[in-house]
Design a protein around this motif. Structure first.
Motif, short mmCIF file in Angstrom:
data_model
loop_
_atom_site.label_atom_id
_atom_site.label_comp_id
_atom_site.label_asym_id
_atom_site.label_seq_id
_atom_site.Cartn_x
_atom_site.Cartn_y
_atom_site.Cartn_z
N TRP A 191 0.82 -1.21 0.00
CA TRP A 191 0.00 0.00 0.00
C TRP A 191 0.85 1.27 0.00
O TRP A 191 0.45 2.29 -0.55
CB TRP A 191 -0.94 -0.01 1.20
N LEU A 192 2.02 1.23 0.63
CA LEU A 192 2.92 2.39 0.63
C LEU A 192 4.20 2.11 -0.15
O LEU A 192 5.21 2.80 0.03
CB LEU A 192 3.26 2.82 2.06
N GLY A 193 4.19 1.10 -0.98
CA GLY A 193 5.35 0.79 -1.80
C GLY A 193 6.41 0.01 -1.04
O GLY A 193 6.18 -0.51 0.06
N THR A 194 7.59 -0.07 -1.64
CA THR A 194 8.72 -0.79 -1.04
C THR A 194 9.94 0.13 -1.00
O THR A 194 10.04 1.09 -1.77
CB THR A 194 9.06 -2.05 -1.84
N ASP A 195 10.88 -0.18 -0.09
CA ASP A 195 12.09 0.63 0.01
C ASP A 195 13.17 0.08 -0.91
O ASP A 195 12.91 -0.80 -1.74
CB ASP A 195 12.55 0.73 1.46
N LYS A 196 14.39 0.57 -0.73
CA LYS A 196 15.47 0.18 -1.65
C LYS A 196 15.90 -1.26 -1.48
O LYS A 196 16.63 -1.79 -2.32
CB LYS A 196 16.67 1.10 -1.45
N ALA A 197 15.47 -1.91 -0.39
CA ALA A 197 15.80 -3.32 -0.19
C ALA A 197 14.61 -4.23 -0.51
O ALA A 197 14.68 -5.43 -0.28
CB ALA A 197 16.26 -3.56 1.25
N GLU A 220 17.41 6.85 4.41
CA GLU A 220 17.40 5.95 3.25
C GLU A 220 16.70 6.60 2.06
O GLU A 220 17.14 6.46 0.91
CB GLU A 220 16.73 4.63 3.63
N GLY A 221 15.60 7.31 2.33
CA GLY A 221 14.93 8.00 1.25
C GLY A 221 15.73 9.18 0.73
O GLY A 221 15.75 9.45 -0.48
N PHE A 222 16.42 9.87 1.66
CA PHE A 222 17.24 11.02 1.27
C PHE A 222 18.34 10.61 0.31
O PHE A 222 18.68 11.35 -0.62
CB PHE A 222 17.83 11.66 2.52
N GLY A 257 16.08 12.46 -6.12
CA GLY A 257 16.45 12.57 -7.52
C GLY A 257 15.89 11.44 -8.33
O GLY A 257 15.84 11.51 -9.56
N THR A 258 15.47 10.36 -7.63
CA THR A 258 14.79 9.26 -8.28
C THR A 258 13.31 9.34 -7.94
O THR A 258 12.90 10.03 -7.01
CB THR A 258 15.36 7.90 -7.84
N GLN A 259 12.49 8.59 -8.66
CA GLN A 259 11.06 8.61 -8.40
C GLN A 259 10.73 8.07 -7.02
O GLN A 259 9.85 8.58 -6.34
CB GLN A 259 10.33 7.80 -9.48
N LEU A 266 9.68 7.84 -0.24
CA LEU A 266 10.46 7.19 0.82
C LEU A 266 11.00 8.22 1.81
O LEU A 266 11.36 7.87 2.93
CB LEU A 266 11.61 6.39 0.21
N THR A 267 11.09 9.48 1.42
CA THR A 267 11.48 10.55 2.33
C THR A 267 10.27 11.19 2.99
O THR A 267 10.27 11.45 4.20
CB THR A 267 12.29 11.63 1.58
N LEU A 268 9.21 11.42 2.21
CA LEU A 268 8.05 12.12 2.74
C LEU A 268 7.26 11.30 3.75
O LEU A 268 6.75 11.85 4.74
CB LEU A 268 7.12 12.53 1.58
N LEU A 269 7.13 10.00 3.53
CA LEU A 269 6.28 9.18 4.41
C LEU A 269 6.79 9.16 5.85
O LEU A 269 6.05 9.50 6.78
CB LEU A 269 6.14 7.77 3.83
#
Length: 393
Positions: A169-175, A347-349, A353-355, A360-363
């Motif tokens: 529902w809120l997507g996935t992180d870089k891992a 991690e979002g920071f 520059g990527t979508q 991942l930063t705002l949530l």
């Protein structure tokens, strides 16, 4: 002749305690109640913990690298491969699962499609946009289910239990981990650090402030000097020093370190209040009656500080959450893979520059802001509620 009528005696107004008016003012303060409701919701999520998470593995750390940096609302088909029974037995302990999560009971593989050929399941790997194509993978039906049997029965079992549609529902992180699960589990760390920090700061601050304010003289000057020195040191520097003293970084070190940096505010408030209260008539009466100093402090003086202490505790709660988030962002607080909100912002920071970097930063940033705002609103409401000059509306 009619009997004369007797006027009814006016009924006395009910006696109200000060606490009644405090509660009444607080309940009529809509921003404060909205903040309290959000805090209660976060506390409920923190208490339930792994029992309400989509990903209940320890630290919500079920990583599917193929699904990394997917947007909110993303859906995927997951093939679950059987694992040894020991993992399932350990996961069955409800108390252990509530406290630390349950280990994964299946090895999960994202797939884009599948079909069965004889006793073999042929799966097309999940293909992310822009990724290189991968060769299809073959699994024996018994390898997927973990036991042998007729091919038709094994296929029916796979379709029912081993192929699942999962929505992130809120997507996935870089891992490739579920962002919603890690965000919800982060409330346990943030509220836990806030609670421990407030308890430590109250215990030390009340003790030091009470001794300084009631004793006075050279002891007051000495303790006031200590408070001034500690207050002049940046909180982050104190936490770094405390972490070096403990020789480790982690959740519990962060809990204690943040708490040991916040007692000065409590001590100064308690000292200032006691400097005025110790000259009151009821204190003089207690001394004349021979009451011990400890009883005067605990039974008669400190209860008069309940209102200011509650207000400063809510303020310290918000400050502790912000301090922990800042430390984790810098890598000095909670360590991976624990889902600290500050660490998630970092991690979002790194992906800005990527979508994916945007959400991942705002949530986690929005979660920190909302929780801190709620404590500030509640603190302002409590301050007004304990002020007798505030109208009852």
């Amino acid at each position: 002749m009619a009997a004369p009528t007797v006027a009814a005696a006016p009924t006395a107004a009910p006696v109200r305690t000060p606490g009644y008016y405090v509660r009444r003012r607080l309940l009529r303060n809509q921003p404060a109640m909205a903040g309290a409701l959000f805090i209660a919701l976060c506390a409920l999520v923190a208490i339930l913990g792994y029992l309400v998470l989509p990903d209940s593995t320890p630290d919500a750390n079920n990583s599917l690298v193929q699904l990394q940096k997917q947007p909110p609302g993303f859906r995927a088909t997951i093939l679950r491969l059987a694992m040894p029974d020991s993992a399932g037995e350990e996961a069955g302990n409800l108390g252990r699962r509530w406290l630390g999560g349950s280990p994964a009971q299946f090895a999960e593989v994202p797939i884009g499609g599948w079909h069965v050929v004889g006793d073999t399941l042929v799966a097309q790997p999940f293909q992310a946009p822009g990724a290189l194509p991968e060769a299809e993978r073959r699994y024996a039906l018994s390898q997927v289910t973990g036991h042998a049997g007729p091919a038709a029965a094994l296929r029916a079992e796979i379709e029912q239990n081993h192929l699942v549609q999962r929505t992130y529902w809120l997507g996935t992180d870089k891992a490739g981990r579920d962002e919603l699960s890690r965000l919800l589990l982060g409330t346990r760390i943030s509220l836990g650090i806030g609670l421990v920090a407030v308890l430590i700061s109250l215990a030390i601050g009340v003790a030091v402030g009470a001794i300084a304010g009631y004793a006075g003289g050279w002891l007051d000057s000495l303790l006031l000097g200590v408070m001034t020195v500690v207050w002049s040191i940046p909180g982050i520097m104190l936490v770094i020093a405390i972490s070096l003293a403990f020789g480790s970084k982690g959740v519990w070190t962060s809990f204690v370190a943040v708490g040991l940096t916040m007692w000065v505010d409590v001590a100064r408030v308690v000292r200032g209040q006691l400097l005025s209260l110790r000259e009151k008539t009821f204190v003089e009466a207690g001394r004349v009656l021979g009451l011990p100093t400890s009883r005067l402090l605990v039974r008669h003086l400190l209860p008069n500080l309940l209102g200011p202490l509650i207000v400063i505790a809510t303020s310290n709660f918000a400050a502790a959450i912000l301090l922990e988030a800042g430390l984790s962002f810098l890598g000095l607080g909670v360590q991976p893979p624990a889902p600290s909100w500050g660490l998630m912002v970092n991690e979002g920071f790194q992906l800005l520059g990527t979508q994916a970097g945007l959400w991942l930063t705002l949530l986690p940033g929005a979660a920190i802001s909302l929780l801190v705002l709620s404590f500030n609103l509640l603190g302002n409401g409590l301050r007004d509620a304990y002020d007798p000059k505030t109208p009852l509306q």
